[in-house]
Design an enzyme around this catalytic site. Structure first.
Site, PDB file in Angstrom:
ATOM      1  N   ASP A  11       1.068  -0.882   0.379  1.00 16.09           N
ATOM      2  CA  ASP A  11       0.354  -0.049  -0.320  1.00 16.09           C
ATOM      3  C   ASP A  11       0.783   1.166  -0.110  1.00 16.09           C
ATOM      4  O   ASP A  11       1.992   1.509   0.676  1.00 16.09           O
ATOM      5  CB  ASP A  11      -0.903  -0.186   1.551  1.00 16.09           C
ATOM      6  CG  ASP A  11      -2.071  -0.866   1.944  1.00 16.09           C
ATOM      7  OD1 ASP A  11      -2.046  -1.845   0.070  1.00 16.09           O
ATOM      8  OD2 ASP A  11      -2.742  -1.428   2.547  1.00 16.09           O
ATOM      9  N   ARG A  58      -0.931  -1.256  -8.807  1.00 14.65           N
ATOM     10  CA  ARG A  58      -2.191  -0.476  -8.580  1.00 14.65           C
ATOM     11  C   ARG A  58      -2.291   0.645  -8.393  1.00 14.65           C
ATOM     12  O   ARG A  58      -1.814   1.505  -7.778  1.00 14.65           O
ATOM     13  CB  ARG A  58      -3.020  -1.319  -6.645  1.00 14.65           C
ATOM     14  CG  ARG A  58      -4.474  -1.011  -6.787  1.00 14.65           C
ATOM     15  CD  ARG A  58      -4.302  -1.080  -4.908  1.00 14.65           C
ATOM     16  NE  ARG A  58      -3.898  -1.937  -4.195  1.00 14.65           N
ATOM     17  CZ  ARG A  58      -3.905  -2.088  -3.044  1.00 14.65           C
ATOM     18  NH1 ARG A  58      -3.590  -1.496  -2.609  1.00 14.65           N
ATOM     19  NH2 ARG A  58      -3.515  -3.500  -2.251  1.00 14.65           N
TER      20      ARG A  58
HETATM   21  C1  LIG Z   1      -8.303  -1.599  -3.522  1.00 10.42           C
HETATM   22  C2  LIG Z   1      -8.283  -0.566  -2.969  1.00 10.42           C
HETATM   23  C3  LIG Z   1      -7.071  -0.771  -2.303  1.00 10.42           C
HETATM   24  C4  LIG Z   1      -6.884   0.889  -2.251  1.00 10.42           C
HETATM   25  N1  LIG Z   1      -5.532   1.398  -1.543  1.00 10.42           N
HETATM   26  C5  LIG Z   1      -4.749   2.316  -1.667  1.00 10.42           C
HETATM   27  C6  LIG Z   1      -3.134   2.928  -1.484  1.00 10.42           C
HETATM   28  O1  LIG Z   1      -2.376   2.320  -0.827  1.00 10.42           O
HETATM   29  N2  LIG Z   1      -3.344   4.316  -1.502  1.00 10.42           N
HETATM   30  C7  LIG Z   1      -4.348   5.051  -0.756  1.00 10.42           C
HETATM   31  O2  LIG Z   1      -3.738   5.901  -1.121  1.00 10.42           O
HETATM   32  N3  LIG Z   1      -5.423   5.066  -0.949  1.00 10.42           N
HETATM   33  C8  LIG Z   1      -5.691   3.446  -1.996  1.00 10.42           C
HETATM   34  N4  LIG Z   1      -7.006   3.749  -1.897  1.00 10.42           N
HETATM   35  C9  LIG Z   1      -8.078   4.090  -1.319  1.00 10.42           C
HETATM   36  C10 LIG Z   1      -8.457   5.507  -2.972  1.00 10.42           C
HETATM   37  O3  LIG Z   1      -7.201   6.460  -3.282  1.00 10.42           O
HETATM   38  C11 LIG Z   1      -9.703   6.106  -2.387  1.00 10.42           C
HETATM   39  O4  LIG Z   1      -9.421   7.194  -1.452  1.00 10.42           O
HETATM   40  C12 LIG Z   1     -10.788   5.538  -2.604  1.00 10.42           C
HETATM   41  O5  LIG Z   1     -10.936   4.561  -3.503  1.00 10.42           O
HETATM   42  C13 LIG Z   1     -12.212   6.667  -2.836  1.00 10.42           C
HETATM   43  O6  LIG Z   1     -11.846   6.955  -4.455  1.00 10.42           O
HETATM   44  P1  LIG Z   1     -12.535   6.242  -5.404  1.00 10.42           P
HETATM   45  O7  LIG Z   1     -11.501   5.824  -6.943  1.00 10.42           O
HETATM   46  O8  LIG Z   1     -13.467   5.090  -5.417  1.00 10.42           O
HETATM   47  O9  LIG Z   1     -13.320   7.321  -6.036  1.00 10.42           O
HETATM   48  P2  LIG Z   1     -14.360   8.911  -5.570  1.00 10.42           P
HETATM   49  O10 LIG Z   1     -15.041   9.550  -5.950  1.00 10.42           O
HETATM   50  O11 LIG Z   1     -13.777   8.816  -3.980  1.00 10.42           O
HETATM   51  O12 LIG Z   1     -15.949   7.232  -4.886  1.00 10.42           O
HETATM   52  C14 LIG Z   1     -16.719   6.739  -6.074  1.00 10.42           C
HETATM   53  C15 LIG Z   1     -18.013   6.310  -5.528  1.00 10.42           C
HETATM   54  O13 LIG Z   1     -17.238   5.304  -4.536  1.00 10.42           O
HETATM   55  C16 LIG Z   1     -18.391   5.330  -3.473  1.00 10.42           C
HETATM   56  N5  LIG Z   1     -16.692   5.255  -2.056  1.00 10.42           N
HETATM   57  C17 LIG Z   1     -16.542   5.990  -2.539  1.00 10.42           C
HETATM   58  N6  LIG Z   1     -15.341   5.472  -1.250  1.00 10.42           N
HETATM   59  C18 LIG Z   1     -15.656   5.283  -0.331  1.00 10.42           C
HETATM   60  C19 LIG Z   1     -16.475   4.945   0.468  1.00 10.42           C
HETATM   61  N7  LIG Z   1     -15.064   4.883   2.005  1.00 10.42           N
HETATM   62  N8  LIG Z   1     -17.608   4.994   1.465  1.00 10.42           N
HETATM   63  C20 LIG Z   1     -18.723   4.449   1.062  1.00 10.42           C
HETATM   64  N9  LIG Z   1     -18.746   4.716  -0.756  1.00 10.42           N
HETATM   65  C21 LIG Z   1     -17.543   4.852  -1.134  1.00 10.42           C
HETATM   66  C22 LIG Z   1     -19.509   6.658  -3.467  1.00 10.42           C
HETATM   67  O14 LIG Z   1     -20.270   6.121  -3.673  1.00 10.42           O
HETATM   68  C23 LIG Z   1     -18.553   7.556  -4.265  1.00 10.42           C
HETATM   69  O15 LIG Z   1     -19.306   8.240  -5.022  1.00 10.42           O
HETATM   70  C24 LIG Z   1      -7.701   2.305  -2.262  1.00 10.42           C
HETATM   71  C25 LIG Z   1      -8.613   1.571  -2.793  1.00 10.42           C
HETATM   72  C26 LIG Z   1      -9.262   0.681  -2.991  1.00 10.42           C
HETATM   73  C27 LIG Z   1     -10.116   0.475  -3.373  1.00 10.42           C
END
Ligand SMILES: Cc1cc2nc3c(=O)[nH]c(=O)nc-3n(C[C@H](O)[C@H](O)[C@H](O)COP(=O)(O)OP(=O)(O)OC[C@H]3O[C@@H](n4cnc5c(N)ncnc54)[C@H](O)[C@@H]3O)c2cc1C
Length: 306
Positions: A131, A181
Protein backbone atom coordinates in the site's frame (compact mmCIF):
# COMPACT_ATOMS: atom_id res chain seq x y z
CA UNK A 1 -13.13 19.44 1.10
CA UNK A 2 -13.19 21.16 4.53
CA UNK A 3 -14.96 18.19 6.13
CA UNK A 4 -12.50 15.81 4.48
CA UNK A 5 -9.56 17.75 5.92
CA UNK A 6 -11.13 17.76 9.41
CA UNK A 7 -11.69 13.99 9.33
CA UNK A 8 -8.11 13.36 8.11
CA UNK A 9 -6.86 15.62 10.91
CA UNK A 10 -8.85 13.63 13.49
CA UNK A 11 -7.46 10.40 12.01
CA UNK A 12 -3.97 11.46 13.17
CA UNK A 13 -4.85 12.09 16.82
CA UNK A 14 -3.24 9.31 18.81
CA UNK A 15 -5.35 9.74 21.95
CA UNK A 16 -8.58 9.58 19.93
CA UNK A 17 -7.32 6.49 18.14
CA UNK A 18 -6.49 4.79 21.47
CA UNK A 19 -9.89 5.65 22.87
CA UNK A 20 -11.83 4.57 19.78
CA UNK A 21 -10.01 1.27 19.28
CA UNK A 22 -10.60 0.26 22.90
CA UNK A 23 -14.21 1.35 22.95
CA UNK A 24 -17.18 -1.03 23.04
CA UNK A 25 -18.41 0.77 19.92
CA UNK A 26 -15.57 -0.59 17.79
CA UNK A 27 -17.36 -3.58 16.31
CA UNK A 28 -20.75 -2.03 15.51
CA UNK A 29 -19.05 1.01 13.97
CA UNK A 30 -16.59 -0.82 11.79
CA UNK A 31 -18.36 -3.98 10.65
CA UNK A 32 -19.34 -2.50 7.29
CA UNK A 33 -15.69 -1.94 6.26
CA UNK A 34 -13.72 -4.41 8.40
CA UNK A 35 -14.11 -8.18 7.94
CA UNK A 36 -13.58 -8.97 11.61
CA UNK A 37 -11.16 -8.74 14.48
CA UNK A 38 -9.35 -12.03 13.87
CA UNK A 39 -7.52 -13.75 11.02
CA UNK A 40 -10.08 -16.58 11.11
CA UNK A 41 -12.90 -14.11 10.47
CA UNK A 42 -11.02 -12.55 7.54
CA UNK A 43 -10.30 -15.99 6.05
CA UNK A 44 -13.99 -16.94 6.28
CA UNK A 45 -14.95 -13.75 4.41
CA UNK A 46 -12.25 -14.46 1.85
CA UNK A 47 -13.58 -18.00 1.31
CA UNK A 48 -17.08 -16.64 0.72
CA UNK A 49 -15.84 -13.98 -1.74
CA UNK A 50 -13.75 -16.54 -3.65
CA UNK A 51 -16.86 -18.73 -3.97
CA UNK A 52 -18.61 -15.69 -5.52
CA UNK A 53 -15.82 -15.43 -8.12
CA UNK A 54 -13.98 -12.53 -6.49
CA UNK A 55 -10.26 -12.35 -5.79
CA UNK A 56 -9.10 -10.89 -2.49
CA UNK A 57 -6.18 -9.03 -0.97
CA UNK A 58 -6.13 -9.34 2.84
CA UNK A 59 -4.81 -6.53 5.00
CA UNK A 60 -4.02 -6.96 8.68
CA UNK A 61 -4.85 -3.48 9.98
CA UNK A 62 -2.06 -1.46 11.54
CA UNK A 63 0.12 1.56 10.75
CA UNK A 64 2.41 4.16 12.31
CA UNK A 65 3.96 1.53 14.58
CA UNK A 66 6.58 3.02 16.92
CA UNK A 67 7.62 -0.04 18.90
CA UNK A 68 10.00 -2.48 17.13
CA UNK A 69 8.38 -5.40 18.99
CA UNK A 70 5.03 -4.48 17.50
CA UNK A 71 6.64 -4.40 14.05
CA UNK A 72 7.99 -7.93 14.68
CA UNK A 73 4.48 -9.06 15.68
CA UNK A 74 3.16 -7.68 12.38
CA UNK A 75 5.61 -9.91 10.54
CA UNK A 76 4.50 -12.97 12.57
CA UNK A 77 0.84 -12.27 11.82
CA UNK A 78 1.52 -11.91 8.09
CA UNK A 79 3.57 -15.13 7.99
CA UNK A 80 0.66 -17.04 9.59
CA UNK A 81 -1.79 -15.30 7.23
CA UNK A 82 0.21 -16.39 4.17
CA UNK A 83 0.34 -19.99 5.46
CA UNK A 84 -3.44 -19.96 6.01
CA UNK A 85 -4.04 -18.58 2.50
CA UNK A 86 -1.95 -21.41 1.07
CA UNK A 87 -3.51 -24.11 3.33
CA UNK A 88 -7.06 -23.13 2.34
CA UNK A 89 -6.04 -22.63 -1.33
CA UNK A 90 -7.52 -19.15 -1.31
CA UNK A 91 -7.31 -16.81 -4.29
CA UNK A 92 -5.75 -14.06 -2.23
CA UNK A 93 -2.71 -11.85 -1.93
CA UNK A 94 -1.73 -9.84 1.16
CA UNK A 95 -1.56 -6.05 1.41
CA UNK A 96 0.96 -4.41 3.74
CA UNK A 97 1.66 -0.89 4.97
CA UNK A 98 5.33 -0.19 5.60
CA UNK A 99 4.64 1.89 8.72
CA UNK A 100 3.00 -1.25 10.18
CA UNK A 101 6.49 -2.78 9.98
CA UNK A 102 8.22 0.11 11.73
CA UNK A 103 9.26 2.31 8.80
CA UNK A 104 9.04 5.32 11.14
CA UNK A 105 11.40 3.63 13.59
CA UNK A 106 14.05 2.11 11.35
CA UNK A 107 14.13 1.67 7.60
CA UNK A 108 16.46 -1.33 7.87
CA UNK A 109 14.18 -3.10 10.38
CA UNK A 110 11.21 -2.50 8.08
CA UNK A 111 13.10 -3.81 5.03
CA UNK A 112 14.13 -6.96 6.89
CA UNK A 113 10.62 -7.70 8.17
CA UNK A 114 8.83 -7.02 4.88
CA UNK A 115 11.56 -8.97 3.07
CA UNK A 116 10.63 -12.01 5.22
CA UNK A 117 6.97 -11.56 4.35
CA UNK A 118 7.72 -11.35 0.61
CA UNK A 119 9.98 -14.43 0.75
CA UNK A 120 7.25 -16.39 2.55
CA UNK A 121 4.65 -15.19 0.04
CA UNK A 122 6.85 -16.33 -2.84
CA UNK A 123 7.42 -19.74 -1.24
CA UNK A 124 3.68 -20.18 -0.69
CA UNK A 125 2.62 -19.06 -4.17
CA UNK A 126 1.04 -15.74 -3.33
CA UNK A 127 2.05 -12.06 -3.61
CA UNK A 128 2.47 -8.90 -1.55
CA UNK A 129 0.77 -5.61 -2.49
CA UNK A 130 2.56 -2.69 -0.85
CA UNK A 131 0.00 0.00 0.00
CA UNK A 132 1.08 3.60 -0.51
CA UNK A 133 0.74 5.88 2.50
CA UNK A 134 1.22 9.67 2.80
CA UNK A 135 3.51 11.62 0.42
CA UNK A 136 6.47 11.55 2.83
CA UNK A 137 6.69 7.75 2.35
CA UNK A 138 6.59 7.51 -1.45
CA UNK A 139 10.34 7.40 -2.19
CA UNK A 140 11.10 4.92 0.57
CA UNK A 141 8.15 2.72 -0.38
CA UNK A 142 9.07 2.57 -4.07
CA UNK A 143 12.70 1.83 -3.18
CA UNK A 144 11.66 -1.18 -1.12
CA UNK A 145 9.17 -2.36 -3.76
CA UNK A 146 11.97 -2.39 -6.37
CA UNK A 147 14.22 -4.35 -4.03
CA UNK A 148 11.45 -6.90 -3.28
CA UNK A 149 10.71 -7.22 -6.99
CA UNK A 150 14.37 -7.94 -7.75
CA UNK A 151 14.67 -10.48 -4.92
CA UNK A 152 11.30 -12.25 -4.95
CA UNK A 153 9.24 -11.01 -7.90
CA UNK A 154 5.86 -11.38 -6.17
CA UNK A 155 5.15 -7.74 -5.41
CA UNK A 156 2.72 -5.05 -6.58
CA UNK A 157 3.29 -1.30 -6.11
CA UNK A 158 0.58 1.28 -5.51
CA UNK A 159 0.53 4.60 -7.34
CA UNK A 160 -1.75 7.48 -6.34
CA UNK A 161 -3.23 9.57 -9.15
CA UNK A 162 -3.48 12.67 -6.95
CA UNK A 163 0.32 13.03 -6.81
CA UNK A 164 1.89 15.18 -9.52
CA UNK A 165 4.99 12.92 -9.60
CA UNK A 166 3.03 9.75 -10.39
CA UNK A 167 3.47 9.80 -14.17
CA UNK A 168 7.26 9.52 -13.78
CA UNK A 169 6.88 6.78 -11.17
CA UNK A 170 4.46 4.74 -13.23
CA UNK A 171 6.62 4.94 -16.36
CA UNK A 172 9.59 3.69 -14.39
CA UNK A 173 7.65 0.85 -12.73
CA UNK A 174 6.26 -0.22 -16.11
CA UNK A 175 9.76 -0.23 -17.62
CA UNK A 176 10.91 -2.50 -14.78
CA UNK A 177 7.94 -4.86 -15.20
CA UNK A 178 6.57 -4.18 -11.71
CA UNK A 179 2.77 -4.59 -11.44
CA UNK A 180 0.90 -1.51 -10.24
CA UNK A 181 -2.38 -0.84 -8.43
CA UNK A 182 -3.56 2.63 -9.43
CA UNK A 183 -5.80 4.51 -6.97
CA UNK A 184 -6.79 8.15 -6.44
CA UNK A 185 -5.00 8.61 -3.07
CA UNK A 186 -6.53 8.69 0.41
CA UNK A 187 -4.15 10.97 2.35
CA UNK A 188 -3.78 14.72 2.55
CA UNK A 189 -1.04 16.34 0.47
CA UNK A 190 -0.34 20.02 -0.30
CA UNK A 191 -1.09 21.56 -3.73
CA UNK A 192 2.62 21.66 -4.54
CA UNK A 193 2.66 17.84 -4.45
CA UNK A 194 -0.87 16.84 -5.32
CA UNK A 195 -3.85 17.74 -7.48
CA UNK A 196 -6.65 18.92 -5.21
CA UNK A 197 -9.82 18.89 -7.30
CA UNK A 198 -11.76 15.72 -8.11
CA UNK A 199 -11.72 16.65 -11.80
CA UNK A 200 -7.92 16.97 -11.97
CA UNK A 201 -7.43 13.73 -10.04
CA UNK A 202 -9.79 11.84 -12.31
CA UNK A 203 -8.08 13.27 -15.44
CA UNK A 204 -4.69 12.22 -14.13
CA UNK A 205 -6.06 8.79 -13.17
CA UNK A 206 -7.17 8.26 -16.78
CA UNK A 207 -3.83 9.45 -18.16
CA UNK A 208 -1.93 7.06 -15.88
CA UNK A 209 -4.37 4.23 -16.60
CA UNK A 210 -3.66 4.53 -20.32
CA UNK A 211 0.07 4.15 -19.61
CA UNK A 212 -0.63 1.10 -17.47
CA UNK A 213 -2.86 -0.46 -20.11
CA UNK A 214 -0.33 0.01 -22.88
CA UNK A 215 2.92 -0.65 -21.01
CA UNK A 216 2.08 -2.18 -17.62
CA UNK A 217 2.24 -5.70 -16.21
CA UNK A 218 -1.02 -6.97 -14.63
CA UNK A 219 -2.67 -3.51 -14.42
CA UNK A 220 -5.03 -3.04 -11.47
CA UNK A 221 -7.44 -0.12 -11.07
CA UNK A 222 -8.62 0.54 -7.53
CA UNK A 223 -11.71 2.71 -7.67
CA UNK A 224 -15.48 2.71 -7.04
CA UNK A 225 -16.03 5.67 -9.37
CA UNK A 226 -18.60 4.30 -11.84
CA UNK A 227 -17.92 6.96 -14.49
CA UNK A 228 -14.18 6.35 -14.33
CA UNK A 229 -14.72 2.58 -14.47
CA UNK A 230 -16.81 2.97 -17.65
CA UNK A 231 -14.00 5.04 -19.21
CA UNK A 232 -11.40 2.46 -18.14
CA UNK A 233 -13.48 -0.34 -19.65
CA UNK A 234 -13.57 1.45 -22.97
CA UNK A 235 -9.83 2.28 -22.83
CA UNK A 236 -9.11 -1.42 -22.17
CA UNK A 237 -11.21 -2.30 -25.21
CA UNK A 238 -9.46 0.13 -27.56
CA UNK A 239 -6.08 -0.88 -26.24
CA UNK A 240 -6.78 -4.47 -27.24
CA UNK A 241 -5.74 -6.03 -23.91
CA UNK A 242 -7.58 -9.24 -23.02
CA UNK A 243 -10.07 -8.35 -20.30
CA UNK A 244 -8.82 -11.21 -18.14
CA UNK A 245 -5.47 -9.34 -17.92
CA UNK A 246 -7.09 -6.31 -16.32
CA UNK A 247 -8.06 -6.16 -12.67
CA UNK A 248 -10.48 -3.85 -10.87
CA UNK A 249 -10.00 -3.57 -7.13
CA UNK A 250 -12.52 -2.35 -4.56
CA UNK A 251 -12.78 -2.04 -0.81
CA UNK A 252 -14.76 -4.53 1.26
CA UNK A 253 -18.13 -2.99 2.07
CA UNK A 254 -18.14 -0.36 -0.70
CA UNK A 255 -20.39 -0.42 -3.81
CA UNK A 256 -20.84 -4.18 -4.19
CA UNK A 257 -23.23 -3.51 -7.10
CA UNK A 258 -20.21 -2.81 -9.33
CA UNK A 259 -18.66 -6.28 -8.91
CA UNK A 260 -21.08 -8.40 -10.95
CA UNK A 261 -21.09 -6.40 -14.22
CA UNK A 262 -17.27 -6.20 -14.26
CA UNK A 263 -16.92 -9.92 -13.60
CA UNK A 264 -19.50 -10.79 -16.23
CA UNK A 265 -17.65 -8.56 -18.72
CA UNK A 266 -14.57 -10.76 -18.17
CA UNK A 267 -12.43 -8.52 -15.91
CA UNK A 268 -10.84 -9.73 -12.70
CA UNK A 269 -12.31 -8.16 -9.57
CA UNK A 270 -10.33 -8.15 -6.32
CA UNK A 271 -11.63 -6.97 -2.94
CA UNK A 272 -9.41 -5.39 -0.31
CA UNK A 273 -10.40 -7.13 2.94
CA UNK A 274 -9.03 -5.63 6.18
CA UNK A 275 -9.21 -7.24 9.62
CA UNK A 276 -7.84 -6.60 13.10
CA UNK A 277 -8.16 -4.27 16.04
CA UNK A 278 -6.16 -1.27 14.74
CA UNK A 279 -9.06 -0.06 12.60
CA UNK A 280 -9.22 3.66 13.44
CA UNK A 281 -7.04 5.34 10.74
CA UNK A 282 -8.41 3.01 8.02
CA UNK A 283 -11.99 3.72 9.08
CA UNK A 284 -11.40 7.48 9.25
CA UNK A 285 -10.01 7.50 5.70
CA UNK A 286 -13.22 5.76 4.57
CA UNK A 287 -15.21 8.53 6.25
CA UNK A 288 -13.02 11.22 4.70
CA UNK A 289 -13.37 9.97 1.14
CA UNK A 290 -17.16 9.66 1.45
CA UNK A 291 -18.49 11.93 4.24
CA UNK A 292 -22.01 10.54 3.67
CA UNK A 293 -20.67 7.58 5.69
CA UNK A 294 -21.08 9.83 8.73
CA UNK A 295 -24.82 9.17 8.42
CA UNK A 296 -24.17 5.42 8.60
CA UNK A 297 -21.97 6.06 11.63
CA UNK A 298 -24.58 8.13 13.47
CA UNK A 299 -27.35 5.67 12.59
CA UNK A 300 -25.35 2.85 14.19
CA UNK A 301 -24.52 4.93 17.25
CA UNK A 302 -28.15 5.93 17.61
CA UNK A 303 -29.42 2.35 17.26
CA UNK A 304 -27.01 1.25 19.99
CA UNK A 305 -28.06 4.05 22.30
CA UNK A 306 -31.75 2.99 22.09
C1 LIG B 1 -8.52 -1.81 -3.43
C2 LIG B 1 -8.14 -0.43 -3.00
C3 LIG B 1 -6.88 -0.20 -2.50
C4 LIG B 1 -6.49 1.09 -2.13
N1 LIG B 1 -5.21 1.31 -1.71
C5 LIG B 1 -4.82 2.56 -1.43
C6 LIG B 1 -3.46 2.86 -1.09
O1 LIG B 1 -2.60 1.98 -1.02
N2 LIG B 1 -3.13 4.16 -0.84
C7 LIG B 1 -4.06 5.16 -0.92
O2 LIG B 1 -3.70 6.33 -0.71
N3 LIG B 1 -5.34 4.91 -1.21
C8 LIG B 1 -5.74 3.65 -1.47
N4 LIG B 1 -7.05 3.41 -1.79
C9 LIG B 1 -8.09 4.47 -1.59
C10 LIG B 1 -8.23 5.35 -2.81
O3 LIG B 1 -7.06 6.12 -2.97
C11 LIG B 1 -9.44 6.29 -2.69
O4 LIG B 1 -9.31 7.09 -1.56
C12 LIG B 1 -10.77 5.56 -2.57
O5 LIG B 1 -10.81 4.43 -3.38
C13 LIG B 1 -11.93 6.48 -2.99
O6 LIG B 1 -11.78 6.89 -4.31
P1 LIG B 1 -12.66 6.32 -5.55
O7 LIG B 1 -11.73 6.11 -6.68
O8 LIG B 1 -13.44 5.15 -5.12
O9 LIG B 1 -13.57 7.53 -6.01
P2 LIG B 1 -14.55 8.50 -5.23
O10 LIG B 1 -14.85 9.57 -6.19
O11 LIG B 1 -14.02 8.85 -3.90
O12 LIG B 1 -15.82 7.60 -5.01
C14 LIG B 1 -16.68 7.21 -6.07
C15 LIG B 1 -17.95 6.66 -5.46
O13 LIG B 1 -17.63 5.45 -4.76
C16 LIG B 1 -18.31 5.40 -3.52
N5 LIG B 1 -17.30 5.42 -2.44
C17 LIG B 1 -15.99 5.71 -2.54
N6 LIG B 1 -15.38 5.59 -1.35
C18 LIG B 1 -16.35 5.23 -0.48
C19 LIG B 1 -16.36 4.94 0.91
N7 LIG B 1 -15.27 5.02 1.65
N8 LIG B 1 -17.54 4.60 1.47
C20 LIG B 1 -18.66 4.51 0.75
N9 LIG B 1 -18.72 4.76 -0.57
C21 LIG B 1 -17.58 5.12 -1.18
C22 LIG B 1 -19.22 6.60 -3.48
O14 LIG B 1 -20.47 6.21 -4.00
C23 LIG B 1 -18.56 7.57 -4.40
O15 LIG B 1 -19.46 8.48 -4.97
C24 LIG B 1 -7.44 2.15 -2.22
C25 LIG B 1 -8.70 1.92 -2.75
C26 LIG B 1 -9.05 0.66 -3.15
C27 LIG B 1 -10.39 0.46 -3.75
Amino acid sequence: MFLRRCILFLSRLKWLRRWAENSALAQPLTRRFVAGQTRAEALAVCQRLNREGLLVTIDCLGESVEDPREAERSREEYLRLIEDIARHRLLATVSVKLTHFGLDVSESLCWALVGDVARHAHQHGTAVEVDMEGPEYVDRTLRLVRQLHREHGCVRAVIQAYLRRSEQDILQLCAEGIPVRLCKGAYSAPPTLAFQSRREIRTNFLRLAKILLSQGTEPAFATHDARLIAQLESSARTDGRPRSDVEFQMLYGVREVLHGPLRRAGFKVRLYVPYGLAWYPYFMRRLAEHPANLLFLFRNLFRRAL
